[in-house]
Design an enzyme around this catalytic site. Structure first.
Site, short mmCIF file in Angstrom:
data_model
loop_
_atom_site.label_atom_id
_atom_site.label_comp_id
_atom_site.label_asym_id
_atom_site.label_seq_id
_atom_site.Cartn_x
_atom_site.Cartn_y
_atom_site.Cartn_z
N ASN A 56 16.73 61.59 61.50
CA ASN A 56 15.88 62.29 62.46
C ASN A 56 14.74 62.94 61.67
OD1 ASN A 56 14.69 63.89 64.37
ND2 ASN A 56 16.47 65.20 64.74
N LYS B 129 12.17 64.43 62.78
CA LYS B 129 11.61 65.62 63.45
C LYS B 129 10.07 65.58 63.44
CE LYS B 129 15.88 68.01 62.46
NZ LYS B 129 16.60 69.24 62.22
N HIS C 188 18.95 67.64 71.55
CA HIS C 188 19.01 68.25 70.22
C HIS C 188 18.90 69.76 70.37
CE1 HIS C 188 18.01 69.31 66.12
NE2 HIS C 188 18.46 68.12 65.76
N GLU D 40 17.28 71.86 68.83
CA GLU D 40 15.90 72.37 68.77
C GLU D 40 15.22 72.24 70.13
OE1 GLU D 40 14.81 70.00 65.38
OE2 GLU D 40 16.12 71.23 64.14
N GLU E 50 26.36 68.65 66.29
CA GLU E 50 25.45 69.32 65.36
C GLU E 50 25.56 70.83 65.55
OE1 GLU E 50 22.08 66.56 63.87
OE2 GLU E 50 21.35 67.76 65.52
N GLY F 74 19.67 72.41 58.96
CA GLY F 74 18.60 72.86 58.06
C GLY F 74 18.96 74.08 57.23
N SER G 196 22.90 69.46 57.80
CA SER G 196 22.91 69.57 56.34
C SER G 196 23.71 68.47 55.65
CB SER G 196 23.42 70.95 55.91
OG SER G 196 22.51 71.95 56.32
N GLY H 146 16.65 66.68 57.19
CA GLY H 146 15.87 66.83 55.95
C GLY H 146 16.05 65.70 54.94
#
Ligand code: 13P
Length: 254
Positions: free
Chosen positions: A8, A10, A98, A100, A170, A176, A215, A237
């Site tokens: 992902n 992002k 998600h 976010e 998640e 993150g 992570s 990430g």
């Protein structure tokens, strides 16, 4: 069950950088791995067409996902991208719900359920995300919270419409932060969700995967991904760094 690794990206990379990363990733992986593991990239909407064109032209095994899909089908909804538009681009998956989107954009369980319906109606495999905030884990209320998110997301799905589905745990505190869930925690949540989902009429054991995100890195991937219960990972990430992403993919014992 074939494992799946989803990157992902992002809100990162313009379409030229996205093409470069896709090509670099493809060069770094041998065909053997690409056949045994589903590898999916989720770029910004602006890169979807470019990446899908590279995939189609060069006949790559890597698949493309969108990071979101509209709750609307068409009409006066400025800025939205519909499931039918994604489907027309041959996009295979869409991330939905998600954390976010739930927290920054206030997406409700109802909207997420509509997005799931829109996806399956347009042959896009939904990657349904769920996960608790830190305070619920410490209060031990997280399983109830998670099951509520999952049940709301799949409400009304019918067997004749649903092909594949992916459920992605998640935990918000792991996204993150470098703080990964323990394998035991991930297994506990994913088996509880699997038990719940397996009661649903649309459930197909062969076509439903339960994955973990938060992570995931080369240092923890092997332990997470070689568990029988965990069918794959949603990587944030580390998916922007080809070496790290490849290390994560290679940590799966084939
Ligand atoms: P990180 O891997 O950066 O923690 O992000 C996880 C995530 O949100 C993937 O969807």
């Amino acid at each position: 069950m074939k494992k799946i690794i989803i990157g992902n990206w992002k809100l990162n990379l313009d379409h030229l950088e996205a093409i470069q990363l896709l090509q670099k990733l493809n060069y770094s992986l041998d065909v053997d791995i690409e056949e045994k593991i589903d590898i999916v990239l989720a770029p910004s909407h602006t890169s979807l067409r470019s990446l899908q064109t590279v995939v189609d032209t060069d006949k790559l095994k890597i698949q493309i996902s969108s990071q979101d899909v509209s709750g609307y089908l068409n009409g006066p909804y400025t800025g939205e991208v519909s499931a039918a538009q994604l489907s027309k681009l041959n996009i295979s998956y869409s991330i939905i719900g998600h954390s976010e989107r739930r927290t920054v954009f206030n997406e409700s369980d109802e909207l997420i359920n509509t997005k799931v319906h829109n996806s399956v109606d347009n042959n896009i495999i939904p990657i349904i995300c769920f996960g608790e905030p830190d305070e619920l884990r410490t209060n031990n209320e997280f399983l109830r919270f998670i099951l509520n998110q999952v049940n709301s997301a799949v409400k009304g799905l019918r067997k004749d419409k649903v092909d594949e589905i992916i459920f992605a745990y998640e935990p918000i505190w792991a996204i993150g932060t470098g703080k990964v869930a323990s394998v035991e925690d991930a297994i506990q949540v994913l088996s509880t969700v699997k038990e719940e989902v397996s009661k649903k009429s649309f459930f197909d054991e062969e076509k439903t995967r339960f994955i973990y995100g938060g992570s995931v890195s080369p240092s923890n991937a092997a332990e997470l991904l070689n568990s029988k219960i965990i069918d794959g990972a949603l990587v944030g990430g580390a998916s922007l760094d080809v070496e790290k992403f490849v290390q994560i993919i290679r940590s799966i014992k084939l």
